[in-house]
Design a protein around this motif. Structure first.
Motif, PDB file in Angstrom:
ATOM      1  N   PHE A 181      -7.144  -2.839   7.621  1.00  0.00           N
ATOM      2  CA  PHE A 181      -6.809  -1.033   7.559  1.00  0.00           C
ATOM      3  C   PHE A 181      -6.694  -0.585   9.210  1.00  0.00           C
ATOM      4  CE2 PHE A 181      -6.994  -1.341   3.295  1.00  0.00           C
ATOM      5  CZ  PHE A 181      -5.533  -0.483   2.653  1.00  0.00           C
ATOM      6  N   GLY A 221      -7.541   2.522  -2.435  1.00  0.00           N
ATOM      7  CA  GLY A 221      -7.869   1.450  -3.386  1.00  0.00           C
ATOM      8  C   GLY A 221      -7.005   0.704  -3.710  1.00  0.00           C
ATOM      9  N   CYS A 226      -4.536  -1.186  -4.026  1.00  0.00           N
ATOM     10  CA  CYS A 226      -4.309  -2.015  -3.016  1.00  0.00           C
ATOM     11  C   CYS A 226      -4.632  -3.540  -2.476  1.00  0.00           C
ATOM     12  CB  CYS A 226      -3.295  -1.497  -1.879  1.00  0.00           C
ATOM     13  SG  CYS A 226      -3.851  -1.129  -0.614  1.00  0.00           S
ATOM     14  N   ALA A 227      -6.349  -2.880  -2.700  1.00  0.00           N
ATOM     15  CA  ALA A 227      -7.147  -4.269  -1.569  1.00  0.00           C
ATOM     16  C   ALA A 227      -7.374  -5.643  -2.211  1.00  0.00           C
ATOM     17  CB  ALA A 227      -8.645  -3.109  -1.738  1.00  0.00           C
ATOM     18  N   THR A 266     -10.715  -6.571   3.955  1.00  0.00           N
ATOM     19  CA  THR A 266      -9.095  -5.801   3.871  1.00  0.00           C
ATOM     20  C   THR A 266      -9.480  -4.083   5.342  1.00  0.00           C
ATOM     21  OG1 THR A 266     -10.191  -4.591   2.257  1.00  0.00           O
ATOM     22  CG2 THR A 266      -8.758  -5.737   1.620  1.00  0.00           C
ATOM     23  N   SER A 267     -11.112  -3.599   5.130  1.00  0.00           N
ATOM     24  CA  SER A 267     -10.714  -2.751   6.065  1.00  0.00           C
ATOM     25  C   SER A 267     -10.979  -3.009   7.545  1.00  0.00           C
ATOM     26  CB  SER A 267     -12.519  -2.373   6.225  1.00  0.00           C
ATOM     27  OG  SER A 267     -13.026  -3.235   6.387  1.00  0.00           O
ATOM     28  N   ARG A 284      -6.438   4.166   6.858  1.00  0.00           N
ATOM     29  CA  ARG A 284      -7.443   4.027   5.914  1.00  0.00           C
ATOM     30  C   ARG A 284      -7.451   3.448   4.422  1.00  0.00           C
ATOM     31  NH1 ARG A 284      -9.103   8.137   3.465  1.00  0.00           N
ATOM     32  NH2 ARG A 284      -8.243  10.293   4.495  1.00  0.00           N
ATOM     33  N   ALA A 285      -8.464   3.241   3.663  1.00  0.00           N
ATOM     34  CA  ALA A 285      -8.192   2.560   2.636  1.00  0.00           C
ATOM     35  C   ALA A 285      -8.189   4.233   1.930  1.00  0.00           C
ATOM     36  CB  ALA A 285      -9.267   1.427   1.626  1.00  0.00           C
ATOM     37  N   CYS A 340       0.813  -1.134   0.155  1.00  0.00           N
ATOM     38  CA  CYS A 340      -0.201   0.623   0.342  1.00  0.00           C
ATOM     39  C   CYS A 340       0.664   1.187   0.053  1.00  0.00           C
ATOM     40  CB  CYS A 340      -0.884  -0.193   1.339  1.00  0.00           C
ATOM     41  SG  CYS A 340      -2.076   1.514   1.128  1.00  0.00           S
TER      42      CYS A 340
END
Length: 76
Positions: A30, A40, A42-43, A26-27, A36-37, A4
């Motif tokens: 993070f 995006g 890298c998700a 993913t959240s 936090r994203a 990320c």
């Protein structure tokens, strides 16, 4: 390896969270890492790393290799 760019998160950090994760999102990663994203991008990579860790845990090894079970001979 940095996965990320926005938050400068490494694959090692993601794997560390995934090894103790109670959720497979993913959240969650993070949140555990205090970020936090943002963009995006890298998700998908984070999700792939989490899948590797979770699938590896199913067979007993984080690297996804098979675990050979010891014989279960019953002793009299």
């Amino acid at each position: 390896m940095i996965v990320c760019s926005c938050n400068v998160l490494s694959d090692t950090e993601v794997r560390t969270v995934a090894n103790t994760a109670t959720r497979r999102t993913t959240s969650y990663v993070f949140s555990c890492l205090g970020t936090r994203a943002r963009c995006g991008r890298c998700a998908r990579t984070i999700r792939e790393i989490m899948d590797e860790v979770f699938d590896g845990a199913k067979v007993g090894r984080a690297d996804g290799g098979a675990v050979l079970a010891a014989p279960t001979d019953k002793q009299p």
